[in-house]
Design a protein around this motif. Structure first.
Motif, PDB file in Angstrom:
ATOM      1  N   PHE A 282       0.794  -1.225   0.000  1.00  0.00           N
ATOM      2  CA  PHE A 282       0.000   0.000   0.000  1.00  0.00           C
ATOM      3  C   PHE A 282       0.827   1.276   0.000  1.00  0.00           C
ATOM      4  CE2 PHE A 282      -2.690  -3.216   2.098  1.00  0.00           C
ATOM      5  CZ  PHE A 282      -3.751  -3.206   1.220  1.00  0.00           C
ATOM      6  N   GLY A 283       2.151   1.146   0.103  1.00  0.00           N
ATOM      7  CA  GLY A 283       2.989   2.329   0.240  1.00  0.00           C
ATOM      8  C   GLY A 283       3.019   2.766   1.701  1.00  0.00           C
ATOM      9  N   LEU A 284       3.788   3.790   1.982  1.00  0.00           N
ATOM     10  CA  LEU A 284       3.882   4.291   3.352  1.00  0.00           C
ATOM     11  C   LEU A 284       2.670   5.175   3.629  1.00  0.00           C
ATOM     12  CD1 LEU A 284       5.565   4.311   5.917  1.00  0.00           C
ATOM     13  CD2 LEU A 284       6.806   6.273   5.005  1.00  0.00           C
ATOM     14  N   VAL A 285       1.630   4.557   4.169  1.00  0.00           N
ATOM     15  CA  VAL A 285       0.369   5.245   4.405  1.00  0.00           C
ATOM     16  C   VAL A 285       0.494   6.245   5.560  1.00  0.00           C
ATOM     17  CG1 VAL A 285      -2.069   4.906   4.985  1.00  0.00           C
ATOM     18  CG2 VAL A 285      -0.902   3.277   3.498  1.00  0.00           C
ATOM     19  N   ASP A 286       1.272   5.893   6.574  1.00  0.00           N
ATOM     20  CA  ASP A 286       1.432   6.743   7.754  1.00  0.00           C
ATOM     21  C   ASP A 286       2.871   6.637   8.236  1.00  0.00           C
ATOM     22  OD1 ASP A 286       1.337   8.024  10.247  1.00  0.00           O
ATOM     23  OD2 ASP A 286      -0.537   7.086  10.831  1.00  0.00           O
ATOM     24  N   SER A 287       3.520   7.765   8.440  1.00  0.00           N
ATOM     25  CA  SER A 287       4.923   7.763   8.867  1.00  0.00           C
ATOM     26  C   SER A 287       5.109   7.174  10.264  1.00  0.00           C
ATOM     27  CB  SER A 287       5.499   9.181   8.810  1.00  0.00           C
ATOM     28  OG  SER A 287       4.807  10.034   9.714  1.00  0.00           O
ATOM     29  N   GLN A 288       4.029   7.034  11.029  1.00  0.00           N
ATOM     30  CA  GLN A 288       4.132   6.468  12.376  1.00  0.00           C
ATOM     31  C   GLN A 288       4.500   4.985  12.364  1.00  0.00           C
ATOM     32  OE1 GLN A 288       1.069   7.416  15.245  1.00  0.00           O
ATOM     33  NE2 GLN A 288       0.542   9.280  14.148  1.00  0.00           N
ATOM     34  N   VAL A 289       4.413   4.319  11.228  1.00  0.00           N
ATOM     35  CA  VAL A 289       4.767   2.897  11.174  1.00  0.00           C
ATOM     36  C   VAL A 289       6.255   2.682  10.908  1.00  0.00           C
ATOM     37  CG1 VAL A 289       2.455   2.219  10.441  1.00  0.00           C
ATOM     38  CG2 VAL A 289       4.231   2.567   8.726  1.00  0.00           C
ATOM     39  N   VAL A 290       6.976   3.734  10.557  1.00  0.00           N
ATOM     40  CA  VAL A 290       8.401   3.591  10.245  1.00  0.00           C
ATOM     41  C   VAL A 290       9.186   3.169  11.485  1.00  0.00           C
ATOM     42  CG1 VAL A 290      10.488   4.799   9.478  1.00  0.00           C
ATOM     43  CG2 VAL A 290       8.318   5.192   8.305  1.00  0.00           C
ATOM     44  N   GLY A 291       8.985   3.850  12.607  1.00  0.00           N
ATOM     45  CA  GLY A 291       9.713   3.543  13.840  1.00  0.00           C
ATOM     46  C   GLY A 291       9.538   2.101  14.290  1.00  0.00           C
ATOM     47  N   PRO A 292       8.293   1.635  14.446  1.00  0.00           N
ATOM     48  CA  PRO A 292       8.107   0.247  14.857  1.00  0.00           C
ATOM     49  C   PRO A 292       8.695  -0.754  13.862  1.00  0.00           C
ATOM     50  CG  PRO A 292       6.062   1.462  15.153  1.00  0.00           C
ATOM     51  CD  PRO A 292       7.028   2.371  14.436  1.00  0.00           C
ATOM     52  N   THR A 293       8.599  -0.456  12.572  1.00  0.00           N
ATOM     53  CA  THR A 293       9.131  -1.367  11.560  1.00  0.00           C
ATOM     54  C   THR A 293      10.652  -1.470  11.668  1.00  0.00           C
ATOM     55  OG1 THR A 293       7.289  -0.790  10.103  1.00  0.00           O
ATOM     56  CG2 THR A 293       9.160  -1.911   9.086  1.00  0.00           C
ATOM     57  N   VAL A 294      11.301  -0.348  11.882  1.00  0.00           N
ATOM     58  CA  VAL A 294      12.765  -0.339  12.060  1.00  0.00           C
ATOM     59  C   VAL A 294      13.146  -1.115  13.316  1.00  0.00           C
ATOM     60  CG1 VAL A 294      14.759   1.153  12.571  1.00  0.00           C
ATOM     61  CG2 VAL A 294      13.165   1.767  10.741  1.00  0.00           C
ATOM     62  N   ILE A 295      12.399  -0.898  14.398  1.00  0.00           N
ATOM     63  CA  ILE A 295      12.677  -1.628  15.642  1.00  0.00           C
ATOM     64  C   ILE A 295      12.562  -3.130  15.405  1.00  0.00           C
ATOM     65  CG2 ILE A 295      11.770  -2.148  17.955  1.00  0.00           C
ATOM     66  CD1 ILE A 295      11.071   0.870  18.162  1.00  0.00           C
ATOM     67  N   GLU A 296      11.480  -3.545  14.748  1.00  0.00           N
ATOM     68  CA  GLU A 296      11.208  -4.974  14.580  1.00  0.00           C
ATOM     69  C   GLU A 296      12.144  -5.661  13.592  1.00  0.00           C
ATOM     70  OE1 GLU A 296       6.566  -4.058  15.647  1.00  0.00           O
ATOM     71  OE2 GLU A 296       7.211  -4.185  13.553  1.00  0.00           O
ATOM     72  N   LEU A 297      12.548  -4.958  12.556  1.00  0.00           N
ATOM     73  CA  LEU A 297      13.359  -5.603  11.522  1.00  0.00           C
ATOM     74  C   LEU A 297      14.859  -5.387  11.676  1.00  0.00           C
ATOM     75  CD1 LEU A 297      11.183  -4.990   8.346  1.00  0.00           C
ATOM     76  CD2 LEU A 297      11.302  -7.020   9.798  1.00  0.00           C
ATOM     77  N   ILE A 298      15.255  -4.354  12.413  1.00  0.00           N
ATOM     78  CA  ILE A 298      16.688  -4.073  12.577  1.00  0.00           C
ATOM     79  C   ILE A 298      17.126  -4.209  14.036  1.00  0.00           C
ATOM     80  CG2 ILE A 298      18.493  -2.314  12.324  1.00  0.00           C
ATOM     81  CD1 ILE A 298      16.889  -1.298   9.858  1.00  0.00           C
ATOM     82  N   LEU A 299      16.444  -3.504  14.942  1.00  0.00           N
ATOM     83  CA  LEU A 299      16.858  -3.531  16.349  1.00  0.00           C
ATOM     84  C   LEU A 299      16.688  -4.915  16.970  1.00  0.00           C
ATOM     85  CD1 LEU A 299      17.925  -1.942  18.789  1.00  0.00           C
ATOM     86  CD2 LEU A 299      15.540  -1.439  19.361  1.00  0.00           C
ATOM     87  N   ILE A 300      15.586  -5.587  16.677  1.00  0.00           N
ATOM     88  CA  ILE A 300      15.330  -6.906  17.267  1.00  0.00           C
ATOM     89  C   ILE A 300      16.424  -7.912  16.912  1.00  0.00           C
ATOM     90  CG2 ILE A 300      13.747  -8.884  17.201  1.00  0.00           C
ATOM     91  CD1 ILE A 300      12.821  -6.559  19.040  1.00  0.00           C
ATOM     92  N   PRO A 301      16.810  -8.053  15.625  1.00  0.00           N
ATOM     93  CA  PRO A 301      17.928  -8.971  15.338  1.00  0.00           C
ATOM     94  C   PRO A 301      19.228  -8.561  16.034  1.00  0.00           C
ATOM     95  CG  PRO A 301      16.724  -8.503  13.335  1.00  0.00           C
ATOM     96  CD  PRO A 301      16.190  -7.576  14.385  1.00  0.00           C
ATOM     97  N   LEU A 302      19.476  -7.254  16.136  1.00  0.00           N
ATOM     98  CA  LEU A 302      20.684  -6.793  16.832  1.00  0.00           C
ATOM     99  C   LEU A 302      20.630  -7.129  18.322  1.00  0.00           C
ATOM    100  CD1 LEU A 302      21.274  -3.335  15.093  1.00  0.00           C
ATOM    101  CD2 LEU A 302      22.547  -5.470  14.743  1.00  0.00           C
ATOM    102  N   LEU A 303      19.452  -6.993  18.934  1.00  0.00           N
ATOM    103  CA  LEU A 303      19.299  -7.378  20.345  1.00  0.00           C
ATOM    104  C   LEU A 303      19.540  -8.872  20.530  1.00  0.00           C
ATOM    105  CD1 LEU A 303      16.203  -5.351  21.605  1.00  0.00           C
ATOM    106  CD2 LEU A 303      18.561  -5.157  22.408  1.00  0.00           C
ATOM    107  N   THR A 304      19.102  -9.669  19.573  1.00  0.00           N
ATOM    108  CA  THR A 304      19.308 -11.119  19.644  1.00  0.00           C
ATOM    109  C   THR A 304      20.796 -11.448  19.609  1.00  0.00           C
ATOM    110  OG1 THR A 304      17.188 -11.436  18.550  1.00  0.00           O
ATOM    111  CG2 THR A 304      18.687 -13.318  18.590  1.00  0.00           C
TER     112      THR A 304
END
Length: 136
Positions: free
Chosen positions: A104-126
């Protein structure tokens, strides 16, 4: 290093609690208001019954992940499997967000932060967790 890791896990648990609690017990409308928007559904909406129900369930699981993260902090060596399952669920959730953005494209910029946390920060925390328990 261990204390910094544990602090980040507490912050991650809080991130699970706030939107998880608001959305599990307030539904789509509660989540919209938390995000600074207007209520999405009125009481007569056909979608509200089904979509809101599924939404609340998903965020109830998200809230429970926060509880699991706090339990994990009691002994990060012995609870490694629990941690891996929680972060796997968060990572898969991030993949779901990414597929939504791709469709759908970036419908709302508020989803960028959580997406970065889940796809980048989470693997780094692991990886960080693995390093911490390996050196102890």
């Amino acid at each position: 290093e261990r204390k910094a890791f544990q602090l980040l896990i507490v912050i991650l648990a809080i991130i699970c609690f706030v939107p998880g609690g608001v959305s599990a017990f307030g539904g789509l409308n509660g989540s919209a208001v938390l995000g600074g928007g207007e209520m999405l559904f009125n009481a007569d909406s056909v979608l509200r019954g089904f979509a809101d129900n599924q939404y609340r369930f998903g965020f109830g699981v998200f809230f429970a992940q926060g509880l699991a993260l706090l339990f994990f902090l009691r002994n990060i060596e012995q609870q490694a499997t629990l941690f891996h399952f929680v972060v796997l669920a968060l990572f898969i959730g991030g993949l779901g967000r990414l597929s939504n953005i791709m469709e759908f494209g970036l419908v709302d910029s508020q989803v960028v932060g959580p997406t970065v946390i889940e796809l980048i920060l989470i693997p780094l925390l692991t990886l960080w967790h693995h390093r911490i328990i390996k050196t102890n």
